[in-house]
Scaffold this active site. Structure first.
Site, PDB file in Angstrom:
ATOM      1  CG  ASP A  56     -11.635   0.189   3.907  1.00 16.66           C
ATOM      2  OD1 ASP A  56     -10.830   1.218   4.296  1.00 16.66           O
ATOM      3  OD2 ASP A  56     -11.520  -0.344   2.880  1.00 16.66           O
ATOM      4  CG  ASP A 107      -7.790   0.280   3.599  1.00 17.72           C
ATOM      5  OD1 ASP A 107      -8.159   1.499   3.824  1.00 17.72           O
ATOM      6  OD2 ASP A 107      -8.034  -0.100   2.312  1.00 17.72           O
ATOM      7  CB  SER A 139     -11.624   3.431   1.663  1.00 14.52           C
ATOM      8  OG  SER A 139     -10.498   3.612   2.307  1.00 14.52           O
ATOM      9  CG  ASP A 146      -9.426   4.097   6.190  1.00 14.11           C
ATOM     10  OD1 ASP A 146      -9.255   2.957   6.735  1.00 14.11           O
ATOM     11  OD2 ASP A 146      -9.334   4.172   4.872  1.00 14.11           O
TER      12      ASP A 146
END
EC number: 5.4.2.10
Length: 448
Positions: free
Chosen positions: A243, A245, A104, A241
């Site tokens: 990833d 999400d 992340s 960010d």
């Protein structure tokens, strides 16, 4: 021993904490647990595997794929895609299991493994504990045609982008937006989706090389995005960010719009269109008190949970709610996604700006953020934060001092030996004084 699974999968320093051997063992154990739970009953099991562009994701992907295939699971490799894309594709393709390799917003040397059950939902704690307990056990290995096959899936990009475009309630023609992709997993998907919806898109930090993910960019480093928004005269900026999400934003004046404000804007949009079920939004205990006050004024109920989008999603499911999220920018729109999706959040935010003709700054003004100070207290026994008498006395005194104009929250970290002390107050000085006084007590009373 500490629990291997944290609040968002297994995460750590790649090739030290998170090794190829661990990734392989986790994948084998996950296949066994889900298989014995009946997830694969009556058919040949299938999994989809995606990753963010971290260099370590390359060898970890190979280990995960090897583990699953050796356990008899057919694996479809998605390549570099955002976490919410893997969740969506797990559901839309009917896969029995989804795996995302990402840490992340963490720095590049870290990585993580996140498992998703059928439908693209996160595994619950019971299943995670069962997977952890089964690691390294002896097992009967399949042979011949029972061994899993490995295929590249070339359709994931288009399927996910088309899903984002379909989710938008209106187009964005005339809007100029800068999107900071954090040199991460959404560097191609997010700009493409916004362009298809009519926005003029300027990309920033959208050239991943395996080493630069989250490096002075993305939702944890928004200074560059602020400069780009002002320099290009854009209507707003979007920060994802690594990833993708989570989503934060910058308005046209360079001011940050955080997850609470985005959640407030979307809550009003959904209420006005009749899509906010029960006139309720789910948030966490970390949400700014100003958000709660704003929702009360708008006659929207707020249900608060522990920190973590998995807990937000659980509350949403239990109550039949359609919107939830965190101050950090994880927003769940359950009509369209099973997990937080930064690009989907950006789509809905731009849709509200375009449909109302108002600036993001004006829309975000629905709430006023109270000054909030967060102090991390490291190297302490976090497990005693809720029971130590000295700490509890200090919390009671701080709460009494703030009265109805603020609040205090102590939260043990889910992954580190530290306690987070959060204080909100009417003034920054008061919040700072109370937070640091309380942090000193925590540091002394809970010292390891």
């Amino acid at each position: 021993m500490a629990r291997l699974f944290g609040t968002d999968g297994v995460r750590g320093l790649a090739n030290v904490d998170l090794t190829a051997e661990l990734a392989l063992d986790l994948s084998v154990a996950a296949a066994h647990v889900l298989g014995e739970a009946g997830a694969f009953e009556g058919h040949r099991p299938r999994a989809v595997v995606g990753r963010d562009p971290r260099a370590s994701g390359e060898f970890l992907e190979a280990a995960v794929v090897a583990g699953l295939a050796s356990a008899g699971v057919d694996v479809f490799k998605l390549g570099v895609l955002p976490t919410p894309a893997v969740a969506h594709l797990t559901g839309s393709t009917g896969a029995d299991l989804g795996v995302m390799l990402s840490a992340s917003h963490n720095p590049m040397p870290d990585n993580g493994i996140k498992f998703l059950a059928r439908g693209g939902i996160k595994l619950d704690d019971v299943i995670e504990d069962a997977i952890e307990a089964r690691m390294g056990e002896e097992w009967q290995r399949p042979t011949g045609k029972a061994v899993g096959r490995v295929l590249d899936d070339g359709q994931g990009f288009e399927t996910y982008v088309a899903h984002l475009v379909r989710s938008a309630p209106n187009r964005f023609d005339g809007l100029k937006v800068v999107i900071d992709c954090a040199n991460g997993a959404a560097s191609l998907t997010a700009p493409e989706a916004l362009r298809r919806l009519g926005a003029e898109v300027i990309t920033y930090a959208a050239s991943p090389d395996g080493l630069n993910i989250n490096l002075e960019c993305g939702s944890t480093h928004m200074e560059g995005l602020r400069r780009e928004v002002i320099g290009h005269g854009a209507d707003l900026g979007i920060a994802l960010d690594g990833d993708a999400d989570r989503c934060l934003a910058i308005d046209d004046t360079g001011e940050m719009v955080d997850g609470d404000q985005i959640l407030a804007v979307l809550a009003l949009a959904m209420r006005d269109s009749g899509r906010l079920s029960n006139d309720t939004v789910v948030a966490t205990v970390m949400s700014n008190l100003g958000f709660v006050q704003a929702m009360v004024r708008e006659q929207i109920a707020v249900e608060q949970t522990k920190v973590g989008d998995r807990y937000v999603l659980e509350a949403m499911k239990a109550g039949g709610h359609k919107l939830g999220g965190e101050q950090s920018g994880h927003v769940i729109l359950s009509d369209h996604a099973t997990t937080g999706d930064g690009t989907l959040t950006a789509v809905m935010l731009l849709a509200r700006v375009a449909s109302t003709g108002k600036s993001l700054r004006d829309l975000a003004a629905v709430m006023t953020r109270l000054p909030q100070v967060l102090v991390n207290v490291p190297n302490v026994d976090k497990n005693r934060a809720g029971t130590d008498p000295d700490v509890q006395t200090a919390v009671t005194e701080a709460t009494r001092r703030l009265g109805d104009t603020g609040r205090v929250l102590l939260r043990p970290s889910g992954t580190e030996p530290l306690v987070r002390v959060m204080v909100e107050a009417e003034s920054s000085d008061t919040a700072h004084d109370v937070a640091h006084s309380l942090a000193d007590v925590v540091a002394g009373a809970l010292k390891l």
